[in-house]
Write a protein that holds these residues in place. Structure first.
Motif, short mmCIF file in Angstrom:
data_model
loop_
_atom_site.label_atom_id
_atom_site.label_comp_id
_atom_site.label_asym_id
_atom_site.label_seq_id
_atom_site.Cartn_x
_atom_site.Cartn_y
_atom_site.Cartn_z
N TYR A 119 0.80 -1.24 0.00
CA TYR A 119 0.00 0.00 0.00
C TYR A 119 0.83 1.28 0.00
CZ TYR A 119 1.09 -0.32 5.01
OH TYR A 119 1.75 -0.44 6.20
N MET A 149 -2.17 2.12 -4.64
CA MET A 149 -3.45 1.42 -4.86
C MET A 149 -3.46 0.53 -6.10
SD MET A 149 -5.72 1.77 -2.56
CE MET A 149 -7.24 1.40 -3.41
N GLU A 153 -6.47 -1.94 -6.23
CA GLU A 153 -7.54 -1.58 -7.20
C GLU A 153 -7.93 -2.76 -8.07
OE1 GLU A 153 -9.42 0.95 -7.96
OE2 GLU A 153 -8.53 2.76 -7.12
N PHE A 173 -5.79 -0.41 4.48
CA PHE A 173 -5.38 0.79 3.72
C PHE A 173 -4.52 1.69 4.61
CE2 PHE A 173 -9.57 -0.44 2.18
CZ PHE A 173 -9.45 -0.37 0.79
N ASN A 177 -3.87 6.12 0.73
CA ASN A 177 -4.68 5.39 -0.26
C ASN A 177 -6.07 6.01 -0.42
OD1 ASN A 177 -3.53 2.22 1.13
ND2 ASN A 177 -2.54 3.52 -0.38
#
Ligand SMILES: C[S@@+](CC[C@H](N)C(=O)[O-])C[C@H]1O[C@@H](n2cnc3c(N)ncnc32)[C@H](O)[C@@H]1O
Length: 214
Positions: A119, A149, A153, A173, A177
């Protein structure tokens, strides 16, 4: 408060459990009653299992009756996850697969998915090394592209085809992020979320969200 499993890993090649890992353990402990009530024999998949600390903790204390699969692009992490399981008494049903995200697992089978992703914002996600003894495997544990991300994602965009009908996902996260924006976007795609836990760890502000279908 459950103890952290002892891991079996070479930390020059496998991510050493740190504040993010421990936050995930605390999140799962907090969710124990809900998870035990909701799922009987769930398929639990941890993506990017590293040393195996999270999966083994989950198997030992939170969902002992689950079937477990761990995935990681790092072959050393896959071996460590198995070794850590054995060091902690061994799980009856646990397999570790070297693969990208959940691409090695049939669609819509996963009941509980867990991911502490790379992250940290960085110029780009590193290339996968070509040899096992490359010293760059550890970079893949941390670096997640411009907003940190890129890897996450790809997963979020495919929840529909990855999770089972009642499947849920725990994703970690950091503040950079922009998790609130991420959860709003997911809402428009039919996925609700709840903040399970948040903690400042040094200069990092980490959160774990649970995602579930609307
Ligand atoms: C931050 S570490 C977390 C390790 C462990 N779960 C923990 O919490 O201590 C991220 C892990 O994700 C793995 N990883 C990175 N990209 C991946 C991908 N595309 N698919 C599967 N695993 C990936 C890394 O090799 C690393 O083991």
């Amino acid at each position: 408060m459950y103890s952290t499993p002892i891991v079996d890993a070479d930390f020059e090649k496998v991510y050493e459990p740190a504040e993010d890992s421990f936050l995930l353990l605390d999140a799962l402990e907090q969710e124990q009653a809900y998870l035990q009530k909701t799922f009987k024999n769930p398929l639990v998949v941890e993506i990017g299992s590293g040393s195996g600390v999270v999966t083994i903790f989950c198997h030992k204390y939170i969902i002992p009756n689950g079937l477990y699969i761990t995935t990681d692009v790092n072959p050393h992490a896959c071996k460590s996850s198995k070794a850590t399981s054995i060091k902690n008494g061994g799980a009856n049903y646990l397999d570790s697969i070297q693969s990208d995200l959940t691409t090695s697992i049939r669609n819509n089978q996963i009941d509980i998915m867990i991911f502490n992703p790379p992250y940290v914002p960085a110029e780009e996600v590193p290339e996968i090394p070509q040899t096992e003894d490359d010293y760059k495997w550890l970079d893949l544990a941390l670096l997640g592209g411009p907003e940190g991300m890129d890897v996450t994602e790809r997963l979020l965009n495919n929840f529909d085809s990855i999770l089972s009908e009642n499947g849920i996902a725990y994703i970690l996260f950091c503040a950079r992020n922009k998790p609130k924006e991420v959860t709003e976007k997911l809402k428009t795609k039919g996925w609700n979320s709840e903040l399970v836990i948040n903690r400042k760890a040094g200069w990092e502000d980490l959160s774990v969200y649970r995602f579930f279908r609307q």
